[in-house]
Design an enzyme around this catalytic site. Structure first.
Site, short mmCIF file in Angstrom:
data_model
loop_
_atom_site.label_atom_id
_atom_site.label_comp_id
_atom_site.label_asym_id
_atom_site.label_seq_id
_atom_site.Cartn_x
_atom_site.Cartn_y
_atom_site.Cartn_z
N LEU A 176 0.83 -1.21 0.00
CA LEU A 176 0.00 0.00 0.00
C LEU A 176 0.86 1.26 0.00
O LEU A 176 0.52 2.27 -0.60
CB LEU A 176 -0.90 0.01 1.24
CG LEU A 176 -2.02 -1.02 1.30
CD1 LEU A 176 -2.68 -0.99 2.68
CD2 LEU A 176 -3.06 -0.73 0.22
N ALA A 179 7.77 3.60 2.92
CA ALA A 179 8.33 4.82 3.50
C ALA A 179 9.75 4.56 3.97
O ALA A 179 10.40 3.60 3.55
CB ALA A 179 7.44 5.30 4.64
N SER A 180 10.24 5.39 4.87
CA SER A 180 11.65 5.39 5.23
C SER A 180 12.08 4.15 6.00
O SER A 180 13.16 3.61 5.77
CB SER A 180 11.97 6.63 6.06
OG SER A 180 11.13 6.68 7.21
N ASP A 339 5.38 13.08 14.15
CA ASP A 339 5.63 12.97 12.71
C ASP A 339 4.36 13.19 11.87
O ASP A 339 3.96 12.30 11.10
CB ASP A 339 6.23 11.60 12.41
CG ASP A 339 7.01 11.57 11.11
OD1 ASP A 339 7.33 12.65 10.59
OD2 ASP A 339 7.29 10.46 10.61
#
Length: 999
Positions: A176, A179-180, A339
């Site tokens: 989906l 990220a990092s 975040d």
């Protein structure tokens, strides 16, 4: 000849321009060559690394080379724009932004790890970054290249201890989002529940730790090269918090905590309050260190504008609710997600469309004091309250190198400013830069720095790491709203949450808060009974914050502090807290006059005009010093600064000038009218002209140093004590009774009871401001602790004899504060710079004869140089050591009260002696002297019983609390009760001039 000279001048100018043009072109070519060279070095290095060599430092070299490449590129553009047409400048910069944004993106995609976090942060700052960066970096939020499926499956099976087939009936191979740190797949559990599986990238821990080292190295380099950009507190906090993101068990617990705090599972209005937020957070199903399984929620990404519009979702409402959710986490819970970039939010497809909050790996827990300080900073910014702002800075550990209240407020205002749509980014950036340049100019003028020095000067001395994540969240939220093209007014949305944390702590009172009374040992039985009384009064909201201190026979018998510092300041009152005491100040000012008389610098029967040049005009030539002290000068209404211009009271020189030009309303010595403000300026002018010293110099020399009460008695506070200040508020219910009080003929027309209520409602606001607190108003703005004031009157009760050291049970010790706090100097800043060469080169920048400027603003301190000698001259310190008595006059008590040999200097049967209010017992006999202040603070002594007491409080009333305390103490000690405090509840209809309300 004239034409020849003219042509010669033109020729020189032309040659000069040609030289500059040649130099600029040469510099531009050098920079361009360096850019190309670095690009070549970078490509060679990449090939070198691909051969398997140098992998240890590959990431670091890569980061540094790209950073230098971008730096030189922009420097080159800066030079080029000077020599091209203005119409072409925007295009030049746009291409540079596109070029460098691609470099940044390529670097981040290649390195991944922590740099993705940085890219995600930058991608949200549409309010300040060029669009080229936003457009390219947005894909970092959740669209990085996915990791191989086999790697993902191995991680899941290793962490959860079962095969994929056992764990899931269905697992979608296409992620989906990536990220990092991890990527997310949709799946179905064996029980049929739809879930999402978050899987940590293999080897990401080592990469993150290495990236932190690299980031730290870059920040150190920036701080070395440009000291005003020292981001070490930020990177240090990131180094502390970032590794916690790598443990998904921790993230699972964080998710549960935030969900519970926000009441996400409550339905049908259950537990609903004004500050409840309406958001969704997925349930946690299972977790391990590297795998997290959560409830699947069907939602729309915030950057999917077309879908948001298709579902008819109100973007303004969504962003406002996200902002409210974060305000709740920060101010109410003290535990928040650090975040909030767009990739960590969805919007539910099912109406009512609600924000879905994701990813709680990076969270921050705030201590209760820090949470209160952040709320106080927010409200101070909203109210423009400089005192509260500087106090909040001190409470959170943010230290400045110089006193800049206006600039501090300006920066706070910018920090909490409303967000702007992304299409206004350039305008916002220009506004921020303009404000920064104004602040730099102020610092340069204040510190007397050269242009090069000011560029290297960092006004922040200490930046607490605990607020780094908070600052990051505020900036990310602002960037989020800009990305969504909505305007958010943070001061409106977040205010109720900030208020709730402060008001909630204050409203608990003594019946709930066991620490409502400061935890210090009891000195006597009477103090034990006093504390019980304070609890009773606090329970019925009659006390907000209070200090009581008393001496008997030269020893401390009471030293109690209780309550909180202000209506929006739930910090507990301490023994060293500073309370504004209004006209209690007059008793201190009067003591200074008598001290100067005792030093033979002044005489009580001396004509003021002989002391004060220009004073004798307009019928004031017969006014003597004793007329001023006895309130019989006729200048009780010489001018009304409060009615004319309230801030005029801050201008010491102007007030003295107006007093000197005024005319008496009554014949001097004939009638006693309370000089409620003019008393201070009359005494202040006499003190300064008779001594040749500044007012605050005399105060320190005559009272503060001999009594060793440094840092706890001021008339005009210095910068640096704001964190100890109590804030005034009103007891509205009690003050409403003023309308039933009879007119007082002894008072000026502006001080009659019918006008006091109107004035009282405005005075707290005025006297809470920083400008007024720092002003020299010797009749009205003393700031002190009760223990300092009680010690002063204990000395006066014994004819000026200095009492033994204050009780060791009272902490911190009385007199332990620096009387004038010092900010770290420019030299201190320079000592921190790395490298002797840098130090030497900086010293060369100073112009000849350059001197450092003091770090507090003397002009803003109202008296211009009033504290100059106190900061720079410590040569007189040794003179205080042998002082045993403030006065040598054996009849000093008679002088204070206007009795005995001094009775001819006062109006017979008047309320005042010579500067002090006379204290009489029930039978009318004179027993002592003192002075009270509007609202209830008081200080006085009974010389017959060697008793003194001081009460300081911040909830202004008609004196009922004060009267109750004094009645109790006098009764327990079997001391005659002063007549002024004998009226039932201190609020009788026959209110006299001596009650705590008026004086």
């Amino acid at each position: 000849m004239r034409n020849s000279r003219f042509r010669g001048s033109n020729s020189g100018s032309f040659q000069n321009n040609r030289w500059w043009w040649w130099w600029s072109v040469a510099l531009d070519r050098v920079l361009s060559s360096l850019v190309r060279l670095l690009g070549s070095v970078q490509r060679v290095w990449s090939r070198f690394v691909s051969m398997g060599l140098g992998s240890l430092y590959r990431r670091r070299i890569k980061v540094f080379s790209v950073a230098i490449l971008i730096y030189l590129d922009y420097k080159s553009v800066q030079q080029r724009e000077k020599w091209i047409k203005k119409a072409k400048v925007p295009a030049l910069w746009e291409k540079a932004h596109e070029r460098n944004a691609k470099r940044v993106l390529n670097l981040i995609v290649e390195l991944e790890g922590l740099w993705v976090k940085l890219g995600q942060y930058l991608s949200t700052r549409a309010d300040v970054l060029p669009q080229a960066y936003i457009s390219l970096l947005t894909q970092l939020q959740d669209s990085l290249p996915p990791r191989p499926l086999q790697e993902v499956r191995r991680t899941i099976e290793r962490e959860l201890g079962d095969s994929m087939e056992v764990l899931f009936t269905d697992f979608v191979n296409e992620p989906l989002a990536t990220a990092s740190i991890a990527q997310v797949h949709r799946a179905t559990l064996a029980n049929g529940q739809d879930v999402v599986v978050k899987v940590q990238h293999n080897g990401i821990r080592a990469i993150i730790l290495e990236d932190l080292k690299n980031a730290k190295a870059i920040v150190d380099w920036i701080a070395w090269a440009e000291p005003q950009y020292d981001f070490n507190p930020m990177i240090d906090e990131w180094c502390k918090e970032a590794p916690r993101e790598l443990d998904f068990n921790t993230e699972a617990e964080n998710t549960k905590t935030v969900s519970k705090n926000l009441g996400c599972k409550k339905t049908n209005g259950e537990g609903r309050s004004d500050n409840r937020v309406d958001v969704l957070i997925p349930d946690i199903i299972q977790s391990s260190e590297s795998v997290l399984i959560l409830e699947y929620m069907d939602g729309i990404r915030l950057n999917d504008v077309e879908s948001l519009d298709a579902f008819g979702i109100d973007k303004q409402k969504i962003v406002e609710e996200i902002t409210r959710a974060y305000a709740h986490q920060i101010y109410v819970d003290g535990f928040f997600n650090g975040d909030p970039h767009p990739g960590n939010f969805l919007v539910s497809k099912e109406p009512p469309h609600r924000p879905i909050l994701l990813d709680f790996g990076l969270t921050k827990k705030l201590s209760h004091p820090l949470k209160q300080a952040l709320a106080k900073m927010f409200l101070a910014s909203a109210e423009g309250d400089q005192v509260a702002l500087l106090s909040a800075f001190a409470e959170m550990g943010l230290k400045l190198r110089l006193d800049l209240p206006d600039q501090a407020m300006s920066v706070a205002g910018l920090f909490f400013r409303s967000s702007t749509p992304s299409n206004e980014a350039l305008k916002t950036l220009k506004t921020l830069n303009d404000q920064r340049m104004k602040n730099i100019k102020v610092i340069q003028e204040k510190m007397q720095l050269t242009p090069k020095e000011v560029k290297r000067f960092n006004p922040v001395d200490a930046f607490p790491g605990d607020i780094v994540i908070f600052a990051r969240v505020i900036n990310l939220l602002r960037g989020l709203s800009s990305t969504m093209n909505v305007r958010i007014v943070y001061l409106d949305i977040m205010r109720p949450f900030a208020e709730s944390v402060l008001l909630g702590s204050i409203s608990r009172g003594p019946t709930v808060d066991a620490s409502w009374i400061h935890d210090s040992p009891v000195h006597s039985d009477v103090e034990f009974k006093l504390r019980k009384l304070l609890v009773e009064l606090g329970s019925i909201q009659k006390i907000l914050g209070i200090q009581v201190c008393a001496y008997k026979d030269g020893k401390v018998i009471i030293d109690t502090a209780a309550g909180v510092l202000g209506r929006y300041d739930p910090r507990p009152v301490q023994p060293d807290s500073l309370f504004p005491v209004f006209s209690v100040t007059k008793g201190i000012t009067a003591g200074m006059i008598h001290w100067l008389v005792d030093k033979r610098k002044l005489q009580l029967d001396q004509t003021v005009g002989d002391i004060w040049p220009g004073f004798a005009s307009n019928g004031k030539d017969v006014i003597k010093v004793h007329h001023v002290l006895n309130h019989t000068s006729g200048l009780h209404s010489a001018f009304d600064p409060v009615g004319e211009n309230p801030l005029l009271i801050c201008d010491w020189d102007e007030c003295l000038k107006r007093i000197a030009n005024s005319s008496p309303e009554t014949e001097p010595g004939s009638q006693q009218f309370y000089h409620y403000l003019t008393f201070g300026w009359l005494c202040g002018g006499i003190l300064e002209y008779a001594s040749g010293k500044k007012f605050q110099e005399i105060l320190e020399e005559s009272i503060v140093k001999p009594l060793k009460i440094d840092g706890e008695l001021y008339i005009g506070i210095p910068p640096g004590v704001e964190s100890r200040l109590a804030t005034l508020t009103l007891d509205i219910d009690e003050l409403s009774k003023l309308t039933s009080i009879a007119t007082q003929p002894e008072l000026p027309s502006t001080f009659q009871p019918e006008k006091i209520l109107q004035m009282a409602t405005s005075l707290p606001v005025l006297f809470n401001t920083l400008n007024v607190r720092r002003a020299i108003i010797p009749a009205a703005n003393g700031h002190c602790s009760a223990r300092a004031l009680a010690r002063y009157y204990a000395s006066l009760a014994d004819g000026g004899l200095v009492p033994p050291p204050h009780s060791s049970l009272s902490q911190p010790p009385l007199g332990s504060h620096a009387h004038v706090p010092k900010f770290s100097s420019v030299n201190d800043t320079k000592k921190k710079r790395k490298g002797k060469e840098m130090m030497a080169s900086t010293q060369k920048l100073k112009p000849k004869g350059h001197k450092e400027k003091r770090l507090y603003d003397e002009e803003q301190f109202m008296s211009t140089e009033s504290l100059a000698s106190l900061v720079s001259d410590t040569s007189n310190d040794h003179q205080d050591d042998d002082i045993r008595n403030l006065f040598s006059n054996p009849r000093i008590h008679d002088a204070f009260m206007g009795a005995g040999d001094y009775s001819g200097l006062v109006l017979p049967d008047g309320k005042f002696g010579l500067g002090f209010k006379r204290v009489t017992s029930q039978d009318g006999s004179l027993v002592g002297f003192g002075h009270s202040g509007m609202g209830g603070s008081t200080g006085f002594c009974d010389i017959e019983n060697r008793f003194s007491i001081a009460i300081t409080l911040n909830k202004m009333s008609l004196g009922g609390v004060t009267a109750s305390i004094i009645r109790l103490v006098c009764s327990e000690l079997n001391i005659p009760l002063p007549k002024d405090f004998s009226i039932a509840n201190g609020m009788g209809l026959e209110l006299e001039m001596g009650t705590p309300l008026i004086n």
